[in-house]
Design a protein around this motif. Sequence first.
Motif, PDB file in Angstrom:
ATOM      1  N   LEU A   1       0.179  -1.418   0.071  1.00 24.54           N
ATOM      2  CA  LEU A   1      -0.101   0.246  -0.078  1.00 24.54           C
ATOM      3  C   LEU A   1       0.966   1.441   0.112  1.00 24.54           C
ATOM      4  N   GLU A   2      -0.231   2.560  -0.654  1.00 26.45           N
ATOM      5  CA  GLU A   2       1.048   3.535  -0.915  1.00 26.45           C
ATOM      6  C   GLU A   2       0.067   4.943  -1.086  1.00 26.45           C
ATOM      7  N   THR A   3       0.587   5.818  -0.370  1.00 28.85           N
ATOM      8  CA  THR A   3      -0.582   7.159  -0.616  1.00 28.85           C
ATOM      9  C   THR A   3       0.335   8.007  -1.032  1.00 28.85           C
ATOM     10  N   PHE A   4      -0.539   8.870  -1.353  1.00 24.82           N
ATOM     11  CA  PHE A   4       0.142   9.949  -1.901  1.00 24.82           C
ATOM     12  C   PHE A   4      -1.032  11.533  -1.274  1.00 24.82           C
ATOM     13  N   GLU A   5      -0.564  12.805  -1.226  1.00 27.00           N
ATOM     14  CA  GLU A   5      -1.157  13.538  -0.508  1.00 27.00           C
ATOM     15  C   GLU A   5      -2.019  14.134  -0.792  1.00 27.00           C
ATOM     16  N   ASN A   6      -3.498  14.359   0.085  1.00 26.42           N
ATOM     17  CA  ASN A   6      -5.027  14.723  -0.330  1.00 26.42           C
ATOM     18  C   ASN A   6      -4.573  16.025  -0.705  1.00 26.42           C
ATOM     19  N   GLN A   7      -4.488  16.674  -2.605  1.00 23.50           N
ATOM     20  CA  GLN A   7      -4.940  18.007  -2.708  1.00 23.50           C
ATOM     21  C   GLN A   7      -6.208  19.505  -2.511  1.00 23.50           C
ATOM     22  N   HIS A   8      -7.236  18.233  -1.163  1.00 27.04           N
ATOM     23  CA  HIS A   8      -8.438  18.959  -1.119  1.00 27.04           C
ATOM     24  C   HIS A   8      -8.414  18.236   0.493  1.00 27.04           C
ATOM     25  N   PRO A   9      -7.756  18.202   1.202  1.00 24.20           N
ATOM     26  CA  PRO A   9      -8.052  18.608   2.868  1.00 24.20           C
ATOM     27  C   PRO A   9      -8.753  19.497   3.906  1.00 24.20           C
ATOM     28  N   ASN A  10      -8.781  20.533   2.698  1.00 22.55           N
ATOM     29  CA  ASN A  10     -10.154  21.508   3.280  1.00 22.55           C
ATOM     30  C   ASN A  10     -11.675  21.152   3.057  1.00 22.55           C
ATOM     31  N   ARG A  11     -11.920  19.977   2.512  1.00 28.21           N
ATOM     32  CA  ARG A  11     -13.251  19.544   1.924  1.00 28.21           C
ATOM     33  C   ARG A  11     -13.731  18.102   2.684  1.00 28.21           C
ATOM     34  N   ASP A  12     -14.338  17.826   2.593  1.00 28.17           N
ATOM     35  CA  ASP A  12     -15.025  16.441   3.127  1.00 28.17           C
ATOM     36  C   ASP A  12     -15.099  16.333   1.658  1.00 28.17           C
ATOM     37  N   TYR A  13     -15.128  14.916   1.150  1.00 28.10           N
ATOM     38  CA  TYR A  13     -15.087  14.169   0.042  1.00 28.10           C
ATOM     39  C   TYR A  13     -15.307  12.903   0.000  1.00 28.10           C
ATOM     40  N   VAL A  14     -16.121  11.989  -0.795  1.00 28.35           N
ATOM     41  CA  VAL A  14     -16.121  10.546  -0.583  1.00 28.35           C
ATOM     42  C   VAL A  14     -15.058   9.308  -1.715  1.00 28.35           C
ATOM     43  N   VAL A  15     -14.571   8.876  -1.799  1.00 32.88           N
ATOM     44  CA  VAL A  15     -13.643   8.294  -2.535  1.00 32.88           C
ATOM     45  C   VAL A  15     -14.091   6.669  -2.506  1.00 32.88           C
ATOM     46  N   LYS A  16     -14.416   6.142  -3.602  1.00 35.72           N
ATOM     47  CA  LYS A  16     -14.768   4.613  -3.611  1.00 35.72           C
ATOM     48  C   LYS A  16     -14.398   3.604  -4.453  1.00 35.72           C
ATOM     49  N   PHE A  17     -13.921   3.092  -4.019  1.00 40.55           N
ATOM     50  CA  PHE A  17     -13.141   2.137  -4.620  1.00 40.55           C
ATOM     51  C   PHE A  17     -14.444   0.969  -4.778  1.00 40.55           C
ATOM     52  N   ASN A  18     -14.621   0.225  -5.802  1.00 36.82           N
ATOM     53  CA  ASN A  18     -15.414  -1.033  -6.605  1.00 36.82           C
ATOM     54  C   ASN A  18     -14.297  -2.045  -7.113  1.00 36.82           C
ATOM     55  N   CYS A  19     -14.279  -3.608  -5.920  1.00 40.61           N
ATOM     56  CA  CYS A  19     -12.648  -4.502  -6.598  1.00 40.61           C
ATOM     57  C   CYS A  19     -13.737  -5.860  -6.818  1.00 40.61           C
ATOM     58  N   PRO A  20     -14.290  -5.721  -7.977  1.00 38.21           N
ATOM     59  CA  PRO A  20     -14.993  -7.325  -8.113  1.00 38.21           C
ATOM     60  C   PRO A  20     -14.539  -8.560  -8.082  1.00 38.21           C
ATOM     61  N   GLU A  21     -13.009  -8.712  -8.439  1.00 39.83           N
ATOM     62  CA  GLU A  21     -11.793  -9.385  -8.577  1.00 39.83           C
ATOM     63  C   GLU A  21     -11.646 -10.113  -7.584  1.00 39.83           C
ATOM     64  N   PHE A  22     -12.201  -9.914  -6.357  1.00 38.54           N
ATOM     65  CA  PHE A  22     -10.962 -10.044  -4.877  1.00 38.54           C
ATOM     66  C   PHE A  22     -11.269 -11.390  -4.656  1.00 38.54           C
ATOM     67  N   THR A  23     -10.302 -12.601  -4.474  1.00 44.47           N
ATOM     68  CA  THR A  23      -9.927 -13.647  -3.814  1.00 44.47           C
ATOM     69  C   THR A  23      -9.277 -13.521  -2.762  1.00 44.47           C
ATOM     70  N   THR A  24      -9.755 -14.332  -2.143  1.00 38.75           N
ATOM     71  CA  THR A  24      -9.153 -15.103  -0.796  1.00 38.75           C
ATOM     72  C   THR A  24      -9.363 -16.858  -0.793  1.00 38.75           C
ATOM     73  N   LEU A  25      -8.624 -17.387   0.525  1.00 38.44           N
ATOM     74  CA  LEU A  25      -9.099 -18.786   0.841  1.00 38.44           C
ATOM     75  C   LEU A  25      -9.763 -19.010   1.624  1.00 38.44           C
ATOM     76  N   CYS A  26      -9.924 -20.397   1.680  1.00 43.47           N
ATOM     77  CA  CYS A  26     -10.955 -20.671   2.752  1.00 43.47           C
ATOM     78  C   CYS A  26     -10.091 -21.182   4.027  1.00 43.47           C
ATOM     79  N   PRO A  27      -9.560 -20.788   5.192  1.00 47.58           N
ATOM     80  CA  PRO A  27      -8.385 -21.307   5.976  1.00 47.58           C
ATOM     81  C   PRO A  27      -9.306 -22.515   6.052  1.00 47.58           C
ATOM     82  N   MET A  28     -10.298 -23.586   6.469  1.00 46.06           N
ATOM     83  CA  MET A  28     -10.197 -24.603   6.563  1.00 46.06           C
ATOM     84  C   MET A  28     -10.280 -25.197   5.208  1.00 46.06           C
ATOM     85  N   THR A  29     -10.440 -25.340   4.034  1.00 50.12           N
ATOM     86  CA  THR A  29     -10.521 -26.293   3.001  1.00 50.12           C
ATOM     87  C   THR A  29      -9.982 -25.826   2.035  1.00 50.12           C
TER      88      THR A  29
END
Length: 165
Positions: A31-59
């Motif tokens: 994970l990497e960051t960059f500086e918010n160019q508009h810290p004086n304003r509240d606004y929303v950032v949304k990421f939609n990640c439709p291809e997430f995968t992980t493994l069942c720890p049991m099976t």
Amino acid sequence: MAGREPEDLDGVTHLGSEKTSYTFDYDPSLLETFENQHPNRDYVVKFNCPEFTTLCPMTGQPDFATVYVRYIPDVKMVESKSLKLYLFSFRNHGGFHEDAINTIMNDLIELMDPRFIEVWGKFTPRGGISIDPYANYGKPGTSFEKMAQERLLYHDLYPENIDNR
């Protein structure tokens, strides 16, 4: 880049790289960051990640999900390609759905210290049941703390259509 000084992107190494390597084991250091160019304003950032995968720890079987990350930044913001590589690093990680979503949220809070963040995983059914864990956080002592409490109570009161199942 128009509107950005090179120092605004210090520490951003994945973006623009033509030699992207994918890590198959959980790695929050991606994970990497960059500086918010508009810290004086509240606004929303949304990421939609439709291809997430992980493994069942049991099976060891794969679990598939769409992961939604929605946040109100403060000083730092997560760089999207680093988020993609980070989420990809869960591919061989064995963890329950609830743990994966809380781990993602915890790592992003530690990385950015956002004003507000919520992470929602919509996992495809396995064995005839789907699991949709939701977690959020509002910065303590701010109005966002109350917002997080209210969203936790009512976040799924009117569930939207699920079309990835």
